[in-house]
Design an enzyme around this catalytic site. Structure first.
Site, short mmCIF file in Angstrom:
data_model
loop_
_atom_site.label_atom_id
_atom_site.label_comp_id
_atom_site.label_asym_id
_atom_site.label_seq_id
_atom_site.Cartn_x
_atom_site.Cartn_y
_atom_site.Cartn_z
CG MET A 10 27.07 -21.08 -4.43
SD MET A 10 25.49 -21.04 -3.58
CE MET A 10 25.55 -22.64 -2.76
CG ASP A 12 31.04 -16.64 -5.50
OD1 ASP A 12 30.09 -17.32 -5.03
OD2 ASP A 12 32.20 -17.07 -5.56
CD GLU A 139 28.76 -24.34 -1.11
OE1 GLU A 139 29.10 -23.33 -0.49
OE2 GLU A 139 28.97 -24.48 -2.33
N GLY A 225 50.01 -24.16 6.14
CA GLY A 225 50.22 -25.27 5.21
C GLY A 225 49.14 -26.33 5.31
N GLY A 251 40.52 -22.66 -0.81
CA GLY A 251 40.38 -24.08 -0.45
C GLY A 251 39.92 -24.89 -1.66
CG ASP A 252 36.19 -24.09 -3.23
OD1 ASP A 252 36.01 -24.99 -2.39
OD2 ASP A 252 35.49 -23.06 -3.29
O1 RIB Z 1 34.62 -21.63 -1.15
C1 RIB Z 1 34.22 -20.42 -1.72
C2 RIB Z 1 32.83 -20.52 -2.22
O2 RIB Z 1 31.95 -20.71 -1.12
C3 RIB Z 1 32.30 -19.30 -2.93
O3 RIB Z 1 32.53 -19.35 -4.31
C4 RIB Z 1 30.83 -19.28 -2.55
O4 RIB Z 1 30.00 -19.44 -3.64
C5 RIB Z 1 30.64 -20.39 -1.52
O5 RIB Z 1 30.11 -21.51 -2.08
#
Ligand code: RIB
Length: 306
Positions: A10, A12, A139, A225, A251-252
């Site tokens: 994506m 952002d 996604e 945590g 999280g990513d």
């Molecule tokens: O987890 C964060 C991400 O969620 C962002 O970068 C946004 O693009 C969405 O996909």
């Protein structure tokens, strides 16, 4: 040890806001930042920054964002030979609002990400078979996610599924072959339809998935945590205390860094600690991929906080 990320990208569009406008109201926001994002691309970049050999399967639009997205992945050393541009489609975009408490609200417009199909996995099969771990999020279409899980099972490749954003239609029977299922609490609640208000409830919901066949459930719980649940029992890994500025993509960051560490060490709890450190450092800076730390910073942070 190659990692394949099959997922989204994506652009952002991050607005830093004091508050959301009411319907019909226009207000000024103090700041804005444009950056590369998308849960799949973020996880690929996080793993690559940690030193992993990463390939990505994703689709971009034929607009001004598409070329830049692929260039960005290349700049991190990610193998983009299986990334494609879809003619006549726009790239995925994510308007994001970060409030004064550093919390984010995200809208996603999937665009070309919707075109990533099971046949793209078949096209990339030879390269995918060289991988030790396939990393997935939600996604892209569920059909493609299920196909990737079945591909992993058929070829003996471990699969990590991050069920984000939460999808109530996720079919438990089709994801039970994942080695790792990594939701946050609300994603866990959506899938299991069970309460997750405290650690006991999180454990019960995670155990429900273990009984369904998933090998390892890792629940990320922000400042509380993360929790690993598997047939051996439960292990909690505390989070590192930092001053959060922007939690977008944390999280990513955890998943990408965890994946790199896991394929190298096969040590799940150690990899959760490394992932937590990488994610903690990422929230101290603005942006998603832009906020991801260098390996030397993570190393120093772990040494200072062990
Ligand atoms: O987890 C964060 C991400 O969620 C962002 O970068 C946004 O693009 C969405 O996909």
């Amino acid at each position: 040890m190659k990692i394949a990320v099959i997922g989204s990208n994506m652009v952002d569009l991050i607005s830093y806001i004091d508050r959301m406008p009411n319907p019909g109201e226009t207000i000024e926001a103090p700041d804005f930042s444009l950056g590369c994002g998308g849960k799949g691309a973020n996880q690929a970049v996080a793993a690559a920054k940690c030193g992993a050999d990463v390939m990505m399967l994703t689709k971009v639009g034929s607009d001004l964002f598409g070329k830049n997205t692929i260039e960005n992945l290349n700049n991190f050393g990610i193998d983009t030979s299986c990334c494609e541009m879809v003619d006549g489609m726009s790239s995925g975009v994510a308007p994001i609002f970060v409030d004064k408490n550093s919390q984010n609200s995200i809208l996603i417009i999937k665009g070309a990400n919707k075109e990533l199909k099971p046949c793209d996995i078949d096209k990339a099969a030879d390269k995918l078979k060289e991988c030790k771990l396939i990393v997935l999020q939600l996604e892209i279409s569920l059909e493609t996610v299920y196909y990737a899980i079945a591909f992993g099972k058929k070829h003996g490749i471990s699969v990590l599924l991050n069920p984000a954003p939460a999808d109530p239609n996720l079919d438990l029977d089709k994801i039970k072959d994942c080695e790792f299922f990594v939701p946050n609490e609300s994603e866990l609640a959506t899938l299991t339809k069970m309460p997750v208000d405290n650690d006991e409830q999180v454990l019960e919901a995670a155990n429900f998935l273990i009984k369904a066949g998933i090998k390892n459930v890792i629940v990320t719980m922000g400042s509380r945590g993360s929790m690993l649940v598997n047939a051996q029992g439960v292990t909690k890994v505390p989070c590192f205390k930092v001053k959060a500025i922007d939690t977008t993509g944390a999280g990513d960051a955890f998943i990408g860094s965890f994946s790199d560490s896991y394929v190298k060490t096969l040590d799940i709890v150690h990899s959760m600690k490394v992932g937590s450190a990488f994610a903690a450092l990422s929230v101290t800076k603005r942006g998603t991929q832009k906020s991801y730390p260098e390996p030397s910073e993570v190393q120093a942070f772990l040494e200072a906080n062990s």
